[in-house]
Design a protein around this motif. Structure first.
Motif, short mmCIF file in Angstrom:
data_model
loop_
_atom_site.label_atom_id
_atom_site.label_comp_id
_atom_site.label_asym_id
_atom_site.label_seq_id
_atom_site.Cartn_x
_atom_site.Cartn_y
_atom_site.Cartn_z
N ASP A 135 40.89 54.61 46.36
CA ASP A 135 40.00 55.44 45.53
C ASP A 135 38.83 54.65 44.94
OD1 ASP A 135 41.57 57.61 46.00
OD2 ASP A 135 42.62 57.55 44.07
N PHE A 136 38.93 53.32 44.95
CA PHE A 136 37.89 52.52 44.30
C PHE A 136 37.02 51.76 45.30
CE2 PHE A 136 40.63 53.65 40.89
CZ PHE A 136 39.81 53.71 39.77
N SER A 138 24.00 47.01 25.93
CA SER A 138 24.57 46.23 27.03
C SER A 138 25.03 47.19 28.13
CB SER A 138 25.75 45.40 26.54
OG SER A 138 26.79 46.24 26.11
N VAL A 139 25.29 46.61 29.28
CA VAL A 139 25.83 47.37 30.39
C VAL A 139 27.16 46.73 30.77
CG1 VAL A 139 25.57 47.75 32.87
CG2 VAL A 139 23.71 48.32 31.33
N ALA A 140 28.20 47.54 30.90
CA ALA A 140 29.51 47.00 31.25
C ALA A 140 30.02 47.67 32.52
CB ALA A 140 30.50 47.24 30.11
N ASN A 141 30.20 46.86 33.54
CA ASN A 141 30.88 47.33 34.77
C ASN A 141 30.12 48.51 35.39
OD1 ASN A 141 32.85 45.44 33.92
ND2 ASN A 141 33.70 47.01 32.58
N ASN A 142 30.81 49.30 36.15
CA ASN A 142 30.18 50.43 36.80
C ASN A 142 31.22 51.54 36.94
OD1 ASN A 142 31.31 48.54 39.09
ND2 ASN A 142 31.24 50.57 40.00
N THR A 143 30.71 52.75 37.05
CA THR A 143 31.61 53.85 37.43
C THR A 143 31.54 53.99 38.94
OG1 THR A 143 29.89 55.52 37.31
CG2 THR A 143 31.10 55.05 35.27
N ARG A 144 32.52 54.69 39.50
CA ARG A 144 32.47 54.95 40.95
C ARG A 144 31.24 55.79 41.29
NH1 ARG A 144 38.53 56.89 41.62
NH2 ARG A 144 38.37 57.09 39.36
#
Ligand SMILES: [Zn+2]
Ligand SMILES: [Zn+2]
Length: 333
Positions: free
Chosen positions: A132-133, A278-284
């Motif tokens: 899924d990722f 800030s920006v953290a990680n990403n969504t799918r």
């Protein structure tokens, strides 16, 4: 399989990754096993290896910009067939149940797993990830071209989104490495005017080649006031000059997972409704939207290829600003 193992955090100048034989990973339920073709090198890998991010798994195989071909499916995995080329990004898995996951902000998940940090990554011949990722990669990209899209590209895209930049707006990038050299192509596609503040003549030259209207030193003041700025360099001392360059109401986005301390600055730099986020990680969703747009534009990445056993050299080149564009490991040998 062969893999580059980090047993203990250390400065990359000490060449801490050990090229070793390890057991092949096996896909668990809902996971896929991919034969890794290439893996992009990201600045976050430096932070993992040097311990600026606290160790979460030891030993660990770094790397989270993985392009590979599915070789085996775990129980119940059915999203992709064997033989399909996929990308495995930084966001390895989430709990899917916390308040952030339920509200569409899975990038902020309370219990996330990260590829090449809390789970083994792609500095190896094989890697596993939850189906899924992982992302399908548009056919138009060669493997090495696609690798930098998977973190530098996706995170840069999320930074652009959060910057609120509009057509005709003026946008600056602080630091012009892997992420910025992709993000500038999206920003120009959106009709923004791009300014590049970065150390090193080579990086400034690359920015100009990719359409920056101006390129100068990292803390130099761009010749126009900006609607938005994104700091990709892990250097907190760039926050005050970047704020100074913003128009009233402008937005400053901090794109890195780690940053050196931000020096004290006068409130007037922030006043007039300027904001810092800030920006953290990403969504799918970020990943899927970005890869579609990347193929439409189309994005062209500049890559420097290194054989997998020479991962330490790639990391040293990245740290010393010797990579123009993105470093990518060839894991196919
Ligand atoms: Zn969650
Ligand atoms: Zn990354």
């Amino acid at each position: 399989m062969k893999a580059c193992l980090l047993r203990a955090t250390a400065l990359v100048e000490t060449n801490p990754l050990e090229f070793a034989d390890v057991g092949n990973p096996q896909p668990g339920p809902g996971e896929v096993l991919a034969r890794v073709k290439v893996c992009g090198v990201c600045r976050t890998d430096l932070h993992v290896i040097e311990g600026e991010l606290p160790p979460r798994k030891s030993p660990v195989i770094p790397g989270h910009q993985i392009v590979g071909v599915i070789e085996k499916l775990g129980t119940g995995a059915k999203r992709f067939p064997v033989g399909k080329r996929v990308g495995i990004p930084w966001l390895h898995a989430t709990d899917r149940t916390c308040e952030f996951c339920r509200s569409g902000a899975e990038n902020l998940c309370d219990n996330p797993a990260f590829t090449g940090y809390t789970a083994d990554g792609g500095y190896a011949q094989y890697a596993v990830a939850p189906e899924d990722f992982v992302f399908a990669i548009p056919d138009s990209f060669a493997d090495d071209q696609a690798a930098p899209l998977l973190c530098a590209g996706i995170i840069g895209f999320r930074c652009l989104r959060l910057s609120g930049i509009q057509r005709g707006g003026k946008l600056a990038f602080y630091g012009f490495g892997s992420a910025a050299h992709v993000a500038i192509q999206v920003a120009r596609h959106w009709g923004a005017e791009v300014y590049a503040c970065t150390r090193g003549a080579k990086h400034q030259q690359l920015a100009r080649e990719l359409g920056a209207v101006w390129a100068g030193e990292a803390a130099e003041e761009p010749p126009a006031k900006l609607d938005a700025a994104i700091i990709f360099a892990p250097a907190g001392e760039l926050v005050p000059p970047a704020l100074r360059a913003l128009k009233k109401g402008g937005t400053l986005v901090l794109g890195g997972i780690h940053m050196s301390p931000i020096p004290q600055f006068d409130y007037e730099l922030l006043y007039q409704e300027r904001s810092i986020r800030s920006v953290a990680n990403n969504t799918r969703r970020d990943g899927e939207d970005f890869l579609r747009i990347a193929a439409e534009i189309p994005i062209r990445t500049r890559v420097a290829l290194y054989p997998l056993p020479e991962a330490n050299r790639a990391l040293n080149d990245l740290k010393a600003d010797r990579v123009n564009g993105s470093a990518v490991l060839d894991c196919s040998a």
